[in-house]
Motif scaffolding. Structure first.
Motif, PDB file in Angstrom:
ATOM      1  N   PHE A 149       0.822  -1.211   0.000  1.00 65.16           N
ATOM      2  CA  PHE A 149       0.000   0.000   0.000  1.00 65.16           C
ATOM      3  C   PHE A 149       0.860   1.267   0.000  1.00 65.16           C
ATOM      4  O   PHE A 149       0.409   2.327   0.391  1.00 65.16           O
ATOM      5  CB  PHE A 149      -0.942   0.020   1.207  1.00 65.16           C
ATOM      6  CG  PHE A 149      -2.152  -0.846   1.050  1.00 65.16           C
ATOM      7  CD1 PHE A 149      -2.473  -1.389  -0.181  1.00 65.16           C
ATOM      8  CD2 PHE A 149      -2.982  -1.113   2.131  1.00 65.16           C
ATOM      9  CE1 PHE A 149      -3.590  -2.189  -0.332  1.00 65.16           C
ATOM     10  CE2 PHE A 149      -4.098  -1.913   1.979  1.00 65.16           C
ATOM     11  CZ  PHE A 149      -4.402  -2.452   0.755  1.00 65.16           C
ATOM     12  N   GLU A 170      -6.825  -0.251  -1.655  1.00 66.12           N
ATOM     13  CA  GLU A 170      -6.957  -1.516  -2.376  1.00 66.12           C
ATOM     14  C   GLU A 170      -7.052  -1.284  -3.877  1.00 66.12           C
ATOM     15  O   GLU A 170      -6.485  -2.028  -4.669  1.00 66.12           O
ATOM     16  CB  GLU A 170      -8.212  -2.271  -1.924  1.00 66.12           C
ATOM     17  CG  GLU A 170      -8.067  -2.996  -0.608  1.00 66.12           C
ATOM     18  CD  GLU A 170      -8.532  -2.162   0.554  1.00 66.12           C
ATOM     19  OE1 GLU A 170      -8.422  -0.912   0.466  1.00 66.12           O
ATOM     20  OE2 GLU A 170      -8.994  -2.719   1.542  1.00 66.12           O
ATOM     21  N   ASP A 177      -5.599  -5.665  -2.989  1.00 68.66           N
ATOM     22  CA  ASP A 177      -5.484  -6.029  -1.580  1.00 68.66           C
ATOM     23  C   ASP A 177      -4.077  -5.664  -1.103  1.00 68.66           C
ATOM     24  O   ASP A 177      -3.249  -5.244  -1.884  1.00 68.66           O
ATOM     25  CB  ASP A 177      -5.738  -7.528  -1.409  1.00 68.66           C
ATOM     26  CG  ASP A 177      -6.284  -7.829  -0.029  1.00 68.66           C
ATOM     27  OD1 ASP A 177      -6.164  -6.954   0.842  1.00 68.66           O
ATOM     28  OD2 ASP A 177      -6.833  -8.918   0.169  1.00 68.66           O
ATOM     29  N   ASN A 178      -3.840  -5.874   0.178  1.00 66.58           N
ATOM     30  CA  ASN A 178      -2.557  -5.531   0.763  1.00 66.58           C
ATOM     31  C   ASN A 178      -1.535  -6.629   0.447  1.00 66.58           C
ATOM     32  O   ASN A 178      -1.020  -7.292   1.336  1.00 66.58           O
ATOM     33  CB  ASN A 178      -2.735  -5.374   2.279  1.00 66.58           C
ATOM     34  CG  ASN A 178      -1.569  -4.689   2.925  1.00 66.58           C
ATOM     35  OD1 ASN A 178      -0.613  -4.325   2.253  1.00 66.58           O
ATOM     36  ND2 ASN A 178      -1.626  -4.516   4.229  1.00 66.58           N
ATOM     37  N   TYR A 252       2.322 -11.894  15.948  1.00 66.59           N
ATOM     38  CA  TYR A 252       0.919 -12.005  15.567  1.00 66.59           C
ATOM     39  C   TYR A 252       0.188 -10.668  15.684  1.00 66.59           C
ATOM     40  O   TYR A 252      -0.942 -10.545  15.266  1.00 66.59           O
ATOM     41  CB  TYR A 252       0.219 -13.066  16.421  1.00 66.59           C
ATOM     42  CG  TYR A 252       0.734 -14.439  16.131  1.00 66.59           C
ATOM     43  CD1 TYR A 252       0.280 -15.138  15.023  1.00 66.59           C
ATOM     44  CD2 TYR A 252       1.705 -15.031  16.920  1.00 66.59           C
ATOM     45  CE1 TYR A 252       0.769 -16.387  14.721  1.00 66.59           C
ATOM     46  CE2 TYR A 252       2.199 -16.283  16.636  1.00 66.59           C
ATOM     47  CZ  TYR A 252       1.725 -16.953  15.528  1.00 66.59           C
ATOM     48  OH  TYR A 252       2.212 -18.189  15.228  1.00 66.59           O
ATOM     49  N   ASN A 256       3.663  -2.939  12.468  1.00 65.96           N
ATOM     50  CA  ASN A 256       4.558  -2.122  11.653  1.00 65.96           C
ATOM     51  C   ASN A 256       4.658  -0.690  12.148  1.00 65.96           C
ATOM     52  O   ASN A 256       4.750   0.245  11.359  1.00 65.96           O
ATOM     53  CB  ASN A 256       4.120  -2.148  10.184  1.00 65.96           C
ATOM     54  CG  ASN A 256       3.452  -3.444   9.807  1.00 65.96           C
ATOM     55  OD1 ASN A 256       2.357  -3.447   9.321  1.00 65.96           O
ATOM     56  ND2 ASN A 256       4.098  -4.556  10.094  1.00 65.96           N
TER      57      ASN A 256
ATOM     58  N   THR B  88      -3.607  -9.262  11.647  1.00 69.70           N
ATOM     59  CA  THR B  88      -2.360  -9.265  10.896  1.00 69.70           C
ATOM     60  C   THR B  88      -2.318 -10.476   9.973  1.00 69.70           C
ATOM     61  O   THR B  88      -3.056 -11.434  10.157  1.00 69.70           O
ATOM     62  CB  THR B  88      -1.146  -9.314  11.833  1.00 69.70           C
ATOM     63  OG1 THR B  88      -1.238 -10.504  12.598  1.00 69.70           O
ATOM     64  CG2 THR B  88      -1.108  -8.125  12.750  1.00 69.70           C
ATOM     65  N   VAL B 127      -0.496  -6.105   7.817  1.00 71.72           N
ATOM     66  CA  VAL B 127      -1.849  -5.883   8.300  1.00 71.72           C
ATOM     67  C   VAL B 127      -2.854  -6.270   7.216  1.00 71.72           C
ATOM     68  O   VAL B 127      -2.682  -5.941   6.053  1.00 71.72           O
ATOM     69  CB  VAL B 127      -2.021  -4.405   8.712  1.00 71.72           C
ATOM     70  CG1 VAL B 127      -3.451  -4.126   9.113  1.00 71.72           C
ATOM     71  CG2 VAL B 127      -1.084  -4.076   9.854  1.00 71.72           C
ATOM     72  N   VAL B 128      -3.879  -6.989   7.626  1.00 77.21           N
ATOM     73  CA  VAL B 128      -4.973  -7.325   6.715  1.00 77.21           C
ATOM     74  C   VAL B 128      -5.964  -6.166   6.762  1.00 77.21           C
ATOM     75  O   VAL B 128      -6.412  -5.777   7.831  1.00 77.21           O
ATOM     76  CB  VAL B 128      -5.653  -8.634   7.152  1.00 77.21           C
ATOM     77  CG1 VAL B 128      -6.895  -8.889   6.332  1.00 77.21           C
ATOM     78  CG2 VAL B 128      -4.691  -9.785   7.031  1.00 77.21           C
ATOM     79  N   ALA B 129      -6.288  -5.631   5.594  1.00 74.71           N
ATOM     80  CA  ALA B 129      -7.143  -4.447   5.563  1.00 74.71           C
ATOM     81  C   ALA B 129      -8.601  -4.848   5.729  1.00 74.71           C
ATOM     82  O   ALA B 129      -9.399  -4.782   4.812  1.00 74.71           O
ATOM     83  CB  ALA B 129      -6.919  -3.681   4.262  1.00 74.71           C
TER      84      ALA B 129
ATOM     85  N   ARG C 155     -19.217  -1.416   5.773  1.00 74.81           N
ATOM     86  CA  ARG C 155     -18.083  -0.551   6.074  1.00 74.81           C
ATOM     87  C   ARG C 155     -18.510   0.907   6.043  1.00 74.81           C
ATOM     88  O   ARG C 155     -19.529   1.248   5.436  1.00 74.81           O
ATOM     89  CB  ARG C 155     -16.987  -0.774   5.048  1.00 74.81           C
ATOM     90  CG  ARG C 155     -16.251  -2.083   5.246  1.00 74.81           C
ATOM     91  CD  ARG C 155     -14.995  -2.041   4.428  1.00 74.81           C
ATOM     92  NE  ARG C 155     -14.223  -3.265   4.555  1.00 74.81           N
ATOM     93  CZ  ARG C 155     -12.936  -3.319   4.277  1.00 74.81           C
ATOM     94  NH1 ARG C 155     -12.297  -2.248   3.877  1.00 74.81           N
ATOM     95  NH2 ARG C 155     -12.279  -4.448   4.393  1.00 74.81           N
TER      96      ARG C 155
END
Lengths: 578, 216, 201
Positions: A149, A170, A177-178, A252, A256, B88, B127-129, C155
């Motif tokens: 991103f 995105e 997606d990331n 976990y 970041n 994450t 990170v999962v958005a 969302r």
């Protein structure tokens, strides 16, 4: 009251001619050490000069020419520390000798540097990735590594204004997606088992005793386990109920922080620090503002200093209350003490909410002061709490738990760590003090206005679980003492010495701001290049350092004790994984 | 009590002299009423929001008033997964596995900005958005973190959703597998969703574009 | 004596149990669903049941409380919405997670910027409620909301239509801030008028 004076000026250049030189870059301090003699210098610093506590190790990427590894050591007797660095050219493979044999506390930090910077530590006992998984592509904290991103190197981003049509991140990414993958990557061909290196490091055994063959059993506790206080995982090898070998697995909740922190402006990092140790956002803010204020060389407004102390100590009290409550949860006393603890916590959070605006993510500090003054009536509320309610609560916990026989038989005599090992492993905070080392940053190197208050450094000598519980109660009482004085002495006046500004000017240089957070020494190592954004923003998180010694603490104990040890270590995953 | 009133309004007129003695309801209403007041959440916290979730369970906000106090540490016994915190990439395989292990009927609440859409850490590489990319989410609660009262408001929103379901139409009484089984993501060079393997292969084969500042 | 500590601890639990009834009796009829009762239950002297019966009664939020931001408009004389925002972009620049998008409007004839946004987006799924946008807004145009009951089934990306709320709402949730800002604004306008007069004469 003791005042600490810089008694000696260290001369490494005289001791190691040709291999150590003063760091002369403007705004920098400390020593630059030749890579080949690093181990020698480190040993001398520990044994000859008395810098026994390695506070933190971190990497810095001076793109495009060199990488640097920064070491920071202190004396447990107090006083200023020594900063020394090793510089290596930025050409793979980058190799630096490991200092883990000298300070075992460096083990996880060196693994982190390997993970995030790709600097190999020779002679390291177990160099694996720590925050990311084995098999991840790239070393993310390198300046030339970009996340999926990625938009720009520095905030504010140009796509937000003046033509800020909303496009989600995105939609800008080819994978929507990331995600990012190497060229011509085929997911079906991935065969790597990321878990295998972990299991290889665990000590296993098979014994035949009186004709009965016994075998090891590996238990994975976590990442979703009610006793691990978040998404922490420990791979444990058991012999019956006794722990033979244990490896913590983390990352976990690796969010970041540092990569994002290097893109943010200096001020923008403030709310991010809230989310490190999410119990104590007030303390987290302080460490960061301390570091940046050092760089900016500004004074903090008098009233703000008192407000900072009040908020930080209230924060410490609620942290320790929750710790005791949750500790009993871990021991099996389902929820009653936790519910009692949460009452006072809510009252303290009410104060935070009224003052800063939110219960948990206070975002209260600004460079040179704080963001808001106490609203009407809140000082009275604090006074009521510290004069009446909180002392009562401490006594109540005393009555509820301290003499409880079941509690004592679970806690007493189960050694967490002794003082000598604790120092070796860079353990700080209440766990270190419970082991008989009176090391508290508020006294060892006073920051803010802690030198004005009359309080004792809480100390216990046994280093077992019970002492670790008692020291929390002691610290609550000492914090109440500080608060009572602060509430009496707080002067009127402005709450910030600077004008409110969203873009601060920070001169080039480096600074390390450290405070005594409820969980140990919390430090921020910040490097500025004179631009609006920090070049390096590193967090020395007490939870992360303290967990380095987990294996040492747990081997030979019962699995049920592991849960309690984890409880008194007081880890918070937001800070551990960052 | 309000809930009894909700139960006893099937759309039929009850003569006034019988109102104290007769109550008419529908099976749906009874079924949903029973479920809405006994949603057991999973004891499952990821980050900051989990602390507010615990606070919501504690003395002051007391979710026991909603029949939701029984936090189950095991997914096998829970109805509701409150995704409380940043999801994450390293954690998402575990989350999907937990979701698969939950029995139907199961619901997911994305608590806080991070679980809903990535939150302040969205730009991060690990990170999962938004958890909704992997598990279906029923209610989104914005806020960072949502206060316990905001969480309670979200749970009430979930109750409203449960109210609208009909026993004849719910998926767990339909023919076929009694539970939705999602493929578990794999950790490779980056996070790989097995449902998207083909797409990834095709996109990765494309020549790398220079990073463009799309200013759409 | 073995067991003395346990009994002592049980005494604490018993005290909590008895306190529940004592406080209920002492505050008979005033303890629940009343403002004074809620205040008592959040004071240092509270004993017994600590619970706030949300949603029947709500814990009052303090003035400084912040949730997701909203945009303020003043109601003009003819019911026109006068948006306070001038699209200066400070909030978008200061926002730590960069969740604000602003489209500045330009005058169609001259092409020069007009002090009003064409569009304004806040991605509530990124917003971290830090309050910087409201703190550094020079026009008090963006304010942190108190409304936390905004859970939804999808969302949340808020556009300008959703974000705009009247100044009267701002006054109702943050009376002290509103008053202070209003006075500052009036003082500024008066100074400006005086200056204009001085230069005209």
């Amino acid at each position: 009251m003791t005042t600490l004076v810089e008694t000696e000026t260290l001369d490494l250049a005289a001791r190691f001619p040709g291999s150590a030189a003063v760091d002369t870059r403007p705004g920098y301090s400390g020593w630059i050490v030749n890579k080949d003699r690093l181990v020698e210098v480190a040993t001398a610093l520990r044994d000859e000069f008395g810098y026994d506590l390695l506070s933190h190790v971190t990497g810095v990427d001076y793109f495009p020419d060199k990488m640097e590894v920064v070491y920071n050591a202190y004396k447990t007797t107090g006083g200023p520390g020594v900063l020394f660095k090793v510089q290596v050219p930025r050409l793979d493979p980058i190799e630096v000798p490991s200092v883990t044999p000298i300070w075992p506390g460096a083990e996880f930090q060196e693994r982190e540097i390997w993970d995030l910077y790709g600097i190999k530590f020779t002679n390291h006992p177990d160099l694996r990735r720590i925050l990311m998984w084995e098999g991840f592509e790239g070393h993310p904290l390198r300046k030339d590594w970009h996340e999926p991103f990625y938009e720009e190197d520095f905030k504010p981003l140009k796509s937000r204004w003046p033509d800020g049509k909303y496009v989600s991140a995105e939609d800008k990414n080819p994978y929507k997606d990331n995600l990012q993958f190497p060229q011509n990557f085929d997911p079906a061909k991935v065969t790597l088992d990321g878990e295998a290196p972990l299991y290889d490091t665990l000590q296993k055994y098979t014994t035949v005793d009186a004709g009965i063959k016994t075998d090891h059993i590996i238990v994975n506790m976590g990442p979703q386990h009610p006793s691990t206080h978040g998404v922490f995982r420990a791979a444990v090898v058991l012999d019956g109920e006794t722990i033979v070998s244990l490896k913590p697995v983390m990352g976990y909740l690796h969010r970041n922080h540092e990569k994002i922190g290097e893109r943010n402006t200096f001020l923008q990092n403030m709310p991010y620090t809230d989310r490190l140790d999410y119990f104590n956002s007030m303390s987290n803010n302080w460490g960061y503002s301390l570091a940046v204020e050092k760089l900016m060389n500004i004074k903090v407004a008098e009233r703000a200093e008192y407000l900072r102390v009040i908020m930080a100590e209230l924060s410490r009290i609620q942290n320790h209350l929750i710790l005791i409550g949750m500790l009993l949860n871990d021991l099996g006393a389902y929820f009653t003490p936790a519910l009692y603890a949460f009452e006072e916590r809510e009252l303290i959070l009410d104060i935070f909410e009224a003052t800063s605006g939110t219960r948990m993510m206070c975002n209260y500090h600004r460079f040179g002061g704080v963001s808001r003054d106490l609203p009407e009536g809140v000082l009275e509320k604090i006074r009521g709490l510290v004069e009446d309610r909180l002392p009562r609560k401490a006594d109540e916990f005393d009555r509820l738990l301290t003499e409880n026989e079941i509690f004592i038989s679970r806690m007493k005599g189960v050694k967490v760590i002794d003082g000598e090992d604790a120092i070796k492993y860079s353990v700080t905070g209440p766990v270190l003090r419970a082991a008989g080392i009176p090391y508290d940053v508020r006294r060892a190197q006073p920051y803010g206005i802690y030198d004005r208050f009359d309080f004792d450094v809480a100390l216990r000598h046994g280093g077992d679980l019970y002492d670790n519980y008692l020291i929390r109660l002691d610290e609550i009482r000492q914090s109440i003492r500080i608060l009572q004085q602060a509430v009496k002495q707080i002067p009127d006046g402005p709450i910030n010495s600077q004008k409110p500004q969203y873009q601060v000017r920070v001169p080039a240089g480096e600074a390390y701001g450290r405070i005594e957070a409820p969980k140990g020494e919390l430090g921020y190592y910040v490097i500025s290049t004179g631009k609006p954004n920090p070049w390096r923003y590193h967090v020395r998180a007490p939870s992360f350092m303290n967990i380095t010694a987990l294996e040492k603490m747990c081997v030979g104990k019962k699995i049920a004790d592991f849960v309690v040890i984890l409880g008194v270590l007081d880890i918070v995953l937001g800070e551990l994984d960052r | 009590m309000t809930d009894n009133k909700e139960l006893n309004s099937p759309g039929y007129e009850i003569p006034e002299d019988l109102q104290h003695a007769v109550s008419i309801t529908t099976i749906d209403r009874l079924y949903n009423w029973g479920r809405r007041w006994s949603v057991w959440p999973m004891m499952f916290g990821l980050a900051c929001c989990a602390i507010e979730m615990i606070a919501a369970q504690a003395a002051r906000y007391d979710l026991a008033r909603f029949g939701m106090e029984v936090m189950r540490p095991s997914p096998r016994q829970s109805d509701l997964m409150i995704v409380a915190g940043t999801v994450t990439k390293k954690m998402i395989p575990a989350i999907v596995r937990l979701y698969n292990q939950m029995p139907e009927p199961k619901y997911v609440i994305a608590m806080g900005a991070c679980a809903s859409g990535g939150g302040p850490f969205k730009e991060g590489y690990n990170v999962v958005a938004g958890v909704d990319k992997f598990v279906p989410v029923d209610v989104y609660i914005p806020g960072c973190p949502p206060t316990p009262q905001a969480l309670t408001a979200g749970l009430m929103k979930l109750q409203e959703k449960i109210d609208k379901e009909s026993i004849r139409k719910v998926r767990w009484y339909q023919k076929g597998a009694d539970s939705v089984e999602l493929p578990i993501p794999v950790l490779g060079p980056d996070l790989m969703d097995p449902r998207r393997y083909n797409e990834i292969r095709v996109l990765a084969a494309k020549p790398a574009e220079p990073a463009t500042e799309s200013k759409a | 004596m073995y067991g003395k500590g346990i009994i002592k601890g049980l005494g604490v639990t018993l005290k909590h149990f008895v306190d529940t009834y004592l406080d209920d009796i002492q505050w008979w009829g005033r303890r629940y669903y009343k403002t004074g009762g809620i205040a008592h239950r959040s004071s240092k002297d509270t004993r017994g049941i600590f619970t706030v019966q949300y949603p029947e009664e709500k814990l009052p939020v303090p003035e400084e409380f912040r949730y997701v931001p909203f945009l303020v408009y003043d109601e003009g004389a003819d019911g026109k919405k006068e948006v306070r925002c001038t699209s200066c972009g400070i909030c978008a620049k200061v926002c730590p997670p960069q969740c604000i998008w602003i489209v500045r409007s330009n005058d169609p004839q001259t092409g020069r910027p007009v002090p009003e946004p064409t569009e304004f987006y806040i991605d509530a799924d990124i917003c971290m409620n830090c309050g910087f946008c409201a703190e550094y807004c020079p026009f008090d145009a963006i304010i942190m909301d108190h409304d936390y009951e905004i859970a939804s089934y999808q969302r949340n990306v808020f556009n300008m239509q959703k974000l705009l709320k009247p100044a009267s709402y701002y006054r109702s949730i943050r009376p002290l801030n509103y008053q202070r800002n209003d006075e500052e604004r009036k003082a500024k306008e008066a100074a400006k008028a005086a200056k204009a007069e001085a230069s005209a004469s």
